[in-house]
Scaffold this motif. Structure first.
Motif, PDB file in Angstrom:
ATOM      1  N   ASP A 453      -1.673   3.169   5.350  1.00  0.00           N
ATOM      2  CA  ASP A 453      -0.817   3.513   4.213  1.00  0.00           C
ATOM      3  C   ASP A 453      -0.600   2.300   3.307  1.00  0.00           C
ATOM      4  O   ASP A 453      -0.547   2.426   2.081  1.00  0.00           O
ATOM      5  N   ASP A 454      -0.468   1.111   3.903  1.00  0.00           N
ATOM      6  CA  ASP A 454      -0.284  -0.102   3.092  1.00  0.00           C
ATOM      7  C   ASP A 454      -1.485  -0.358   2.192  1.00  0.00           C
ATOM      8  O   ASP A 454      -1.331  -0.768   1.034  1.00  0.00           O
ATOM      9  N   HIS A 455      -2.687  -0.119   2.702  1.00  0.00           N
ATOM     10  CA  HIS A 455      -3.890  -0.381   1.909  1.00  0.00           C
ATOM     11  C   HIS A 455      -4.135   0.705   0.869  1.00  0.00           C
ATOM     12  O   HIS A 455      -4.643   0.408  -0.214  1.00  0.00           O
ATOM     13  N   LEU A 456      -3.776   1.933   1.188  1.00  0.00           N
ATOM     14  CA  LEU A 456      -3.976   3.006   0.199  1.00  0.00           C
ATOM     15  C   LEU A 456      -3.027   2.862  -0.978  1.00  0.00           C
ATOM     16  O   LEU A 456      -3.390   3.140  -2.121  1.00  0.00           O
ATOM     17  N   LEU A 457      -1.794   2.444  -0.705  1.00  0.00           N
ATOM     18  CA  LEU A 457      -0.798   2.303  -1.763  1.00  0.00           C
ATOM     19  C   LEU A 457      -0.664   0.859  -2.241  1.00  0.00           C
ATOM     20  O   LEU A 457       0.233   0.556  -3.027  1.00  0.00           O
ATOM     21  N   TYR A 458      -1.528  -0.031  -1.733  1.00  0.00           N
ATOM     22  CA  TYR A 458      -1.542  -1.445  -2.140  1.00  0.00           C
ATOM     23  C   TYR A 458      -0.167  -2.083  -1.954  1.00  0.00           C
ATOM     24  O   TYR A 458       0.356  -2.758  -2.838  1.00  0.00           O
ATOM     25  N   ARG A 459       0.419  -1.871  -0.755  1.00  0.00           N
ATOM     26  CA  ARG A 459       1.712  -2.463  -0.445  1.00  0.00           C
ATOM     27  C   ARG A 459       1.568  -3.708   0.427  1.00  0.00           C
ATOM     28  O   ARG A 459       2.533  -4.235   0.937  1.00  0.00           O
ATOM     29  N   ASN A 460       0.351  -4.162   0.608  1.00  0.00           N
ATOM     30  CA  ASN A 460       0.127  -5.338   1.455  1.00  0.00           C
ATOM     31  C   ASN A 460       0.583  -6.591   0.719  1.00  0.00           C
ATOM     32  O   ASN A 460       0.221  -6.824  -0.432  1.00  0.00           O
ATOM     33  N   ASP A 461       1.394  -7.403   1.401  1.00  0.00           N
ATOM     34  CA  ASP A 461       1.912  -8.613   0.771  1.00  0.00           C
ATOM     35  C   ASP A 461       0.802  -9.604   0.439  1.00  0.00           C
ATOM     36  O   ASP A 461       0.941 -10.435  -0.467  1.00  0.00           O
ATOM     37  N   LYS A 462      -0.280  -9.532   1.172  1.00  0.00           N
ATOM     38  CA  LYS A 462      -1.365 -10.486   0.936  1.00  0.00           C
ATOM     39  C   LYS A 462      -2.218 -10.105  -0.269  1.00  0.00           C
ATOM     40  O   LYS A 462      -3.119 -10.845  -0.647  1.00  0.00           O
ATOM     41  N   GLN A 463      -1.966  -8.979  -0.871  1.00  0.00           N
ATOM     42  CA  GLN A 463      -2.755  -8.513  -2.004  1.00  0.00           C
ATOM     43  C   GLN A 463      -4.249  -8.529  -1.654  1.00  0.00           C
ATOM     44  O   GLN A 463      -5.090  -9.066  -2.385  1.00  0.00           O
ATOM     45  N   ALA A 464      -4.574  -7.932  -0.498  1.00  0.00           N
ATOM     46  CA  ALA A 464      -5.958  -7.884  -0.043  1.00  0.00           C
ATOM     47  C   ALA A 464      -6.768  -7.003  -0.986  1.00  0.00           C
ATOM     48  O   ALA A 464      -6.247  -6.084  -1.623  1.00  0.00           O
ATOM     49  N   PRO A 465      -8.078  -7.253  -1.090  1.00  0.00           N
ATOM     50  CA  PRO A 465      -8.925  -6.419  -1.963  1.00  0.00           C
ATOM     51  C   PRO A 465      -9.010  -5.004  -1.422  1.00  0.00           C
ATOM     52  O   PRO A 465      -8.736  -4.752  -0.244  1.00  0.00           O
ATOM     53  N   PRO A 466      -9.386  -4.032  -2.272  1.00  0.00           N
ATOM     54  CA  PRO A 466      -9.492  -2.640  -1.814  1.00  0.00           C
ATOM     55  C   PRO A 466     -10.497  -2.512  -0.674  1.00  0.00           C
ATOM     56  O   PRO A 466     -11.457  -3.283  -0.561  1.00  0.00           O
ATOM     57  N   LEU A 467     -10.287  -1.516   0.161  1.00  0.00           N
ATOM     58  CA  LEU A 467     -11.192  -1.281   1.283  1.00  0.00           C
ATOM     59  C   LEU A 467     -12.538  -0.817   0.752  1.00  0.00           C
ATOM     60  O   LEU A 467     -12.618   0.101  -0.085  1.00  0.00           O
ATOM     61  N   PRO A 468     -13.660  -1.400   1.233  1.00  0.00           N
ATOM     62  CA  PRO A 468     -14.989  -0.922   0.821  1.00  0.00           C
ATOM     63  C   PRO A 468     -15.211   0.511   1.299  1.00  0.00           C
ATOM     64  O   PRO A 468     -14.573   0.978   2.246  1.00  0.00           O
ATOM     65  N   TRP A 469     -16.140   1.173   0.656  1.00  0.00           N
ATOM     66  CA  TRP A 469     -16.387   2.569   1.031  1.00  0.00           C
ATOM     67  C   TRP A 469     -16.894   2.670   2.465  1.00  0.00           C
ATOM     68  O   TRP A 469     -16.590   3.641   3.168  1.00  0.00           O
ATOM     69  N   ALA A 470     -17.657   1.672   2.911  1.00  0.00           N
ATOM     70  CA  ALA A 470     -18.185   1.720   4.276  1.00  0.00           C
ATOM     71  C   ALA A 470     -17.052   1.649   5.297  1.00  0.00           C
ATOM     72  O   ALA A 470     -17.074   2.340   6.329  1.00  0.00           O
ATOM     73  N   VAL A 471     -16.054   0.796   5.011  1.00  0.00           N
ATOM     74  CA  VAL A 471     -14.916   0.708   5.918  1.00  0.00           C
ATOM     75  C   VAL A 471     -14.142   2.020   5.917  1.00  0.00           C
ATOM     76  O   VAL A 471     -13.670   2.482   6.967  1.00  0.00           O
ATOM     77  N   ARG A 472     -14.009   2.647   4.771  1.00  0.00           N
ATOM     78  CA  ARG A 472     -13.280   3.924   4.687  1.00  0.00           C
ATOM     79  C   ARG A 472     -14.012   5.014   5.476  1.00  0.00           C
ATOM     80  O   ARG A 472     -13.381   5.799   6.193  1.00  0.00           O
ATOM     81  N   PHE A 473     -15.359   5.045   5.334  1.00  0.00           N
ATOM     82  CA  PHE A 473     -16.116   6.022   6.112  1.00  0.00           C
ATOM     83  C   PHE A 473     -15.936   5.765   7.604  1.00  0.00           C
ATOM     84  O   PHE A 473     -15.776   6.702   8.399  1.00  0.00           O
ATOM     85  N   ARG A 474     -15.960   4.473   7.994  1.00  0.00           N
ATOM     86  CA  ARG A 474     -15.822   4.144   9.413  1.00  0.00           C
ATOM     87  C   ARG A 474     -14.434   4.518   9.946  1.00  0.00           C
ATOM     88  O   ARG A 474     -14.294   4.969  11.085  1.00  0.00           O
TER      89      ARG A 474
END
Length: 732
Positions: A453-474
């Motif tokens: 949920d943190d990565h989908l809504l970009y609530r991560n404090d580290k401001q990490a880059p968006p998840l690649p499509w391969a990671v999402r598929f995995r």
């Protein structure tokens, strides 16, 4: 015209108005009117006063002035209020049996003023109402306010008879009856010719007084003229004629024998004799009344003495009974506390015995948890939910996440999660390391990259880059494998029931693991898709991810988790909120505009594979369970085929944990080791895992035999091989 007025006057005077409200005094007044006046009156009218409607509640609960509301809404609200008031009067109406009884609801700020106004406007002659209750009277006396009955007695018009009915006595205010021609009626018209308040007991209310109560109405009708007056005119004329003839006969018989002076003296003597007789009669009557009064005083004194004795005896009995009752209540409370303590001890023993059998995770003490969390310091809190707070801390030189229940009512959920998680070990399930039943805490492995949920809504404090499509598929594939593991659990399958992005956690390698299994349900028998069974009255889960068929029927099935997986997959593809997501994705597939709705933060989507995954997710999100695919037989093979299409066969090996060399996997954690150490049994383990294992047992986790020694040494060559394998691009 005169006959109509007479008929109206007769109707108003033969009407008994009973003022009622929702109280025992009103029921007493209605019962009294039914027993004493119902048979003599032709019309009974129940009148109830409700407060003047100035405000109307809105759907949000706020009070809105009627001036700001539409007239139709105000009229409808008033109609409902009047209807509810009439329904409340129905039990009182039943006291009159089959008599002609009408009910009227009036509206006004003051019940007394509204009632007096109605009596005046409609020329009502008879009013019966209940006396104010003792508590109401005391309350009004404290605030110097007159009760309704007293206000009505004071303000009621003089033409109206009022009877206030209390438990033991009646208060009567008899109307002042005037002749329309201007002459005052004789005192024989009623027991009192002026409006004085009389207080009598129910026993003294005799039949003669009731007859007088309605005889006064008849006299008023007779004196007011109209259609009823001719009924008595003939009898009255004959009476006057007889009297006149006898007077003339007596005068003619004595006129020749006596002089006028004699007649005057005789008349004076007769008058004096008459006055004397009247005086003597009045004296005798006064003496008789005095005797009766003395007897009545003596009787009342005796009654008072008897009542006083009864009251004293009752008070003594009540005091004794109160002491006994207090002692009994104290004894019962003491027994209840003992029983509750015994039950608590037994329950604690059962819980301790149950938790003592869990050898797969460690039981921590309350002091260890408090020390690790700095007494649950806010600085260490990393999240919170409906169950409680989550803290990040270190236990046994291992970074962990501690979940604390915020209510003892959640203890059942706590025990369920310990029981379930202690038996679940899968690469895609969050590992339970320990627990503490004293303060309701669960110790999990710490997931460095937070929740999905943190990565989908970009609530991560580290401001990490968006998840690649391969990671999402995995992530989709790993969550599906975790659900398949739960659904195939033995002896009974497990349904998660609250699968959502917030419960999917990511470790340092972005491997997804399912957490928060506290709401999981053991299915003792899988329900067929076409049947409704295992109905639950309280639904659990999150709205946007909750199975519609589960919401409608309360039926729990393994395919209920598949609906949530479909919604989460669509979120991974679009990066959007789940509200309205299904309909927008269906329209995108129909219009061929799928590329436009994919997450714009990812620029290299494999559109064809993404379209197949969208269609598969929409099948999982069907309203009926029977229309959804099977997880193991349909979804997993289709998902692997989609990934093979997008990445190729060799790329698929990157996402499949089975392609990882077996000697890279820790036998305890079932994860790739970062710091491998060799133990006394010759096998290699993750340092933190084997260190914690040896603190509890000297038995080998693999061979199940006792180790020769407990020393461990680092496996430097294996660590280098693992690092080279990760850097070579074979693992994300």
């Amino acid at each position: 015209m005169a006959s109509l007025q007479s008929a109206s006057a007769l109707q108003s005077e033969t009407t008994v108005v009973v003022a009622v409200r929702r109280s025992s005094s009103s029921r007493r007044a209605a019962a009294w009117a039914s027993n004493h006046l119902g048979a003599l009156s032709c019309r009974i009218l129940l009148v109830h006063v409700i407060p003047l409607i100035s405000f109307i509640p809105s759907p949000s609960g706020e009070m809105t002035p009627v001036e700001k509301m539409e007239k139709e809404v105000v009229a409808m609200y008033k109609h409902d209020e009047i209807h509810r008031a009439l329904e409340a009067l129905a039990p009182i109406k039943q006291l009159f049996g089959r008599r002609n009884v009408e009910m009227i609801v009036l509206e006004g700020h003051s019940p007394a003023a509204t009632l007096v106004s109605y009596i005046s406007e409609n020329s009502i002659r008879n009013l019966v109402m209940g006396a104010s209750s003792f508590g109401d009277s005391c309350f009004r006396r404290i605030f110097n306010q007159a009760d309704v009955a007293s206000t009505v007695l004071e303000k009621i018009p003089s033409h109206c008879n009022v009877i206030i009915v209390s438990k033991k006595r009646l208060k009567m205010k008899v109307s002042k009856l005037d002749n329309p021609t201007g002459t005052v009626l004789d005192a024989t018209v009623g027991p009192d010719s002026h409006t004085e308040v009389q207080s009598i007991s129910h026993r003294d209310f005799s039949e003669s007084e009731r007859k007088w109560f309605f005889r006064e109405q008849f006299m008023r009708i007779f004196l007011s003229g109209g259609s009823h007056k001719h009924e008595m005119s003939g009898l009255t004329a004959r009476a006057f004629m007889d009297t006149d003839q006898s007077s003339r006969g007596g005068f003619s018989g004595t006129s020749c024998a006596k002089t006028p002076q004699a007649f005057g003296a005789e008349d004076e003597v007769l008058k004096l004799k008459t006055d004397l007789q009247n005086t003597l009669a009045m004296y005798d009557q006064a003496c008789e009344d005095l005797v009766q009064a003395k007897k009545k005083i003596q009787s009342l004194s005796n009654e008072y003495t008897e009542e006083e004795k009864k009251v004293q005896a009752a008070l003594q009995r009540e005091a004794k009974g109160g002491r006994k009752q207090l002692m009994q209540e104290t004894l019962d409370r003491y027994r209840a506390e003992i029983i509750a303590n015994q039950a608590s001890v037994e329950k604690s023993n059962v819980v301790n015995c149950s938790l003592a059998r869990e050898k797969r995770c460690r039981r921590y003490s309350k002091e260890e948890i408090e020390e690790a969390t700095d007494n649950f310091s806010a600085a260490k809190k990393i999240g919170e939910g409906s169950y409680g707070n989550v803290y990040r801390c270190t236990l046994d030189h291992t970074e962990v996440a501690i979940k604390v229940l915020n209510s003892k009512e959640k203890m059942e959920e706590f025990l369920r999660e310990v029981e379930i998680l202690s038996q679940l070990h899968h690469p895609n399930m969050v590992l339970l390391l320990g627990f503490c039943p004293e303060n309701g805490t669960l110790v999990y492995e710490y997931m460095e990259n937070g929740s999905l949920d943190d990565h989908l809504l970009y609530r991560n404090d580290k401001q990490a880059p968006p998840l690649p499509w391969a990671v999402r598929f995995r992530i989709v594939l790993e969550v599906a494998r975790g659900l398949a593991f739960l659904h195939s659990a033995k002896p009974e399958p497990i349904v998660h029931r609250d699968l959502k992005p917030g419960n999917i956690l990511l470790d340092q390698n972005f491997t997804s693991k399912i957490g928060d299994v506290g709401l999981a349900k053991l299915m003792f028998d899988i329900v067929p898709d076409g049947l409704t069974e295992y109905n639950e009255t309280i639904l659990v889960g999150t709205v946007y991810y909750m199975d519609p068929e589960y919401q409608r029927t309360g039926t729990v099935r393994p395919k209920s988790d598949l609906y949530a997986l479909g919604v989460i997959t669509l979120q991974l593809l679009t990066g959007r909120h789940p509200n309205g997501l299904l309909m927008s994705m269906e329209r995108a597939v129909e219009n061929g505009s799928l590329a436009e709705v994919l997450d714009k933060s990812v620029h290299d989507w494999p559109v064809e594979a993404a379209e197949r995954l969208v269609k598969l997710s929409l099948r999982c999100s069907q309203l009926r369970c029977r229309d959804r695919p099977d997880l193991e037989d349909e979804f997993l093979p289709e998902m692997e085929e989609i990934m093979r299409m997008a990445t190729g066969v060799h790329e698929l090996e990157r996402f499949n944990m089975r392609a990882v060399p077996k000697h890279f996997i820790c036998p305890i954690l079932n994860e790739i080791m970062n710091d491998p150490y060799v133990a006394g049994d010759g096998h290699t383990y993750e340092y933190k895992a084997i260190k914690e294992w040896l603190e509890k047992s000297n038995m080998s986790p693999v061979t199940k035999q006792m180790m020769q020694h407990t020393s461990i040494i680092p496996n430097i060559s294996l660590r280098s091989a693992i690092q080279e394998w990760k850097l070579s691009g074979q693992f994300i």
